[in-house]
Design a protein around this motif. Structure first.
Motif, PDB file in Angstrom:
ATOM      1  N   UNK A  78       8.016  -3.182 -11.261  1.00 17.65           N
ATOM      2  CA  UNK A  78       8.602  -3.625 -10.161  1.00 17.65           C
ATOM      3  C   UNK A  78       7.587  -3.624  -9.006  1.00 17.65           C
ATOM      4  N   UNK A  79       7.131  -2.306  -8.903  1.00 18.66           N
ATOM      5  CA  UNK A  79       6.292  -2.338  -7.487  1.00 18.66           C
ATOM      6  C   UNK A  79       5.164  -2.984  -7.628  1.00 18.66           C
ATOM      7  N   UNK A  80       4.569  -3.249  -8.597  1.00 17.29           N
ATOM      8  CA  UNK A  80       3.332  -4.280  -8.839  1.00 17.29           C
ATOM      9  C   UNK A  80       3.573  -5.777  -8.460  1.00 17.29           C
ATOM     10  N   UNK A  81       4.851  -5.996  -9.222  1.00 13.25           N
ATOM     11  CA  UNK A  81       5.297  -7.291  -8.905  1.00 13.25           C
ATOM     12  C   UNK A  81       5.633  -7.601  -7.459  1.00 13.25           C
ATOM     13  N   UNK A  82       6.264  -6.632  -7.028  1.00 10.41           N
ATOM     14  CA  UNK A  82       6.655  -6.765  -5.335  1.00 10.41           C
ATOM     15  C   UNK A  82       5.334  -6.941  -4.664  1.00 10.41           C
ATOM     16  N   UNK A  83       4.518  -6.148  -4.814  1.00 13.86           N
ATOM     17  CA  UNK A  83       3.192  -6.044  -3.920  1.00 13.86           C
ATOM     18  C   UNK A  83       2.383  -7.316  -4.348  1.00 13.86           C
ATOM     19  N   UNK A  84       2.491  -7.702  -5.315  1.00 13.89           N
ATOM     20  CA  UNK A  84       1.517  -9.087  -5.564  1.00 13.89           C
ATOM     21  C   UNK A  84       2.443 -10.253  -4.956  1.00 13.89           C
ATOM     22  N   UNK A  85       3.668 -10.345  -5.310  1.00 16.52           N
ATOM     23  CA  UNK A  85       4.582 -11.263  -4.651  1.00 16.52           C
ATOM     24  C   UNK A  85       4.582 -11.331  -3.119  1.00 16.52           C
ATOM     25  N   UNK A  86       4.115 -10.320  -2.421  1.00 15.54           N
ATOM     26  CA  UNK A  86       4.086 -10.242  -1.065  1.00 15.54           C
ATOM     27  C   UNK A  86       2.776 -10.955  -0.681  1.00 15.54           C
ATOM     28  N   UNK A  87       1.761 -10.928  -1.125  1.00 13.68           N
ATOM     29  CA  UNK A  87       0.653 -11.367  -1.024  1.00 13.68           C
ATOM     30  C   UNK A  87      -0.314 -11.847  -2.256  1.00 13.68           C
ATOM     31  N   UNK A  88       0.151 -12.855  -2.861  1.00 13.21           N
ATOM     32  CA  UNK A  88      -0.637 -13.360  -4.246  1.00 13.21           C
ATOM     33  C   UNK A  88      -2.158 -13.255  -4.130  1.00 13.21           C
ATOM     34  N   UNK A  89      -2.576 -13.581  -2.862  1.00 15.39           N
ATOM     35  CA  UNK A  89      -4.000 -13.781  -2.619  1.00 15.39           C
ATOM     36  C   UNK A  89      -4.832 -12.460  -2.873  1.00 15.39           C
ATOM     37  N   UNK A  90      -4.090 -11.378  -2.880  1.00 13.68           N
ATOM     38  CA  UNK A  90      -4.876 -10.113  -3.133  1.00 13.68           C
ATOM     39  C   UNK A  90      -4.339  -9.418  -4.326  1.00 13.68           C
ATOM     40  N   UNK A  91      -3.826 -10.319  -5.339  1.00 11.43           N
ATOM     41  CA  UNK A  91      -3.403  -9.929  -6.799  1.00 11.43           C
ATOM     42  C   UNK A  91      -4.725  -9.256  -7.470  1.00 11.43           C
ATOM     43  N   UNK A  92      -5.898  -9.674  -7.579  1.00 12.87           N
ATOM     44  CA  UNK A  92      -6.745  -8.853  -8.235  1.00 12.87           C
ATOM     45  C   UNK A  92      -7.241  -7.571  -7.358  1.00 12.87           C
ATOM     46  N   UNK A  93      -7.272  -7.317  -6.270  1.00 13.44           N
ATOM     47  CA  UNK A  93      -7.145  -6.173  -5.578  1.00 13.44           C
ATOM     48  C   UNK A  93      -6.147  -5.238  -6.101  1.00 13.44           C
ATOM     49  N   UNK A  94      -4.841  -5.581  -6.061  1.00 13.58           N
ATOM     50  CA  UNK A  94      -3.859  -4.568  -6.341  1.00 13.58           C
ATOM     51  C   UNK A  94      -3.986  -4.377  -7.720  1.00 13.58           C
ATOM     52  N   UNK A  95      -4.381  -5.125  -8.759  1.00  9.61           N
ATOM     53  CA  UNK A  95      -4.395  -4.882 -10.267  1.00  9.61           C
ATOM     54  C   UNK A  95      -5.538  -3.720 -10.350  1.00  9.61           C
ATOM     55  N   UNK A  96      -6.640  -4.132  -9.952  1.00  6.64           N
ATOM     56  CA  UNK A  96      -7.915  -3.159 -10.006  1.00  6.64           C
ATOM     57  C   UNK A  96      -7.531  -1.913  -9.395  1.00  6.64           C
ATOM     58  N   UNK A  97      -6.841  -1.943  -8.182  1.00  5.17           N
ATOM     59  CA  UNK A  97      -6.399  -0.632  -7.783  1.00  5.17           C
ATOM     60  C   UNK A  97      -5.401   0.153  -8.628  1.00  5.17           C
ATOM     61  N   UNK A  98      -4.468  -0.698  -9.211  1.00  7.17           N
ATOM     62  CA  UNK A  98      -3.511   0.142  -9.763  1.00  7.17           C
ATOM     63  C   UNK A  98      -4.082   0.457 -11.223  1.00  7.17           C
TER      64      UNK A  98
END
Length: 101
Positions: A78-98
């Protein structure tokens, strides 16, 4: 339930991070959502181009590889999904960081 929000950032539907954003014209985007679930039109997908949608509190990533195989990934944290939903343009950054990359 969201069918993937977003708009066109340039002519080929790629945002600045290289992710494809959901097109406002559902007839053009290869991923759609209806009452039965996620529908994928593989023939409309370009090879090595990342597509995504949000469905039932999860994020789904899709791409067709060089061998025409469909690759699908489900993100349910849920935390990752919420972060990605908030700014889908940063999805790759979020996933790499996670992933610790």
């Amino acid at each position: 339930m969201s069918g993937g929000d977003g708009g066109d950032d340039d002519d080929d539907n790629r945002d600045s991070s290289g992710l494809v954003v959901i097109n406002q014209n559902p007839g053009e985007y290869p991923i759609s959502i209806n009452e039965e679930g996620i529908k994928i039109n593989k023939d409309r997908m370009e090879q090595e181009k990342l597509y995504y949608c949000f469905y039932e509190d999860k994020a789904y990533l899709f791409f067709k590889d060089d061998f025409e195989s469909l690759n699908c990934y489900e993100i349910e944290d849920p935390a990752v999904v919420a972060e990605v939903k908030a700014d889908p343009a940063k999805m790759e950054q979020v996933l790499k960081r996670r992933a610790g990359m």
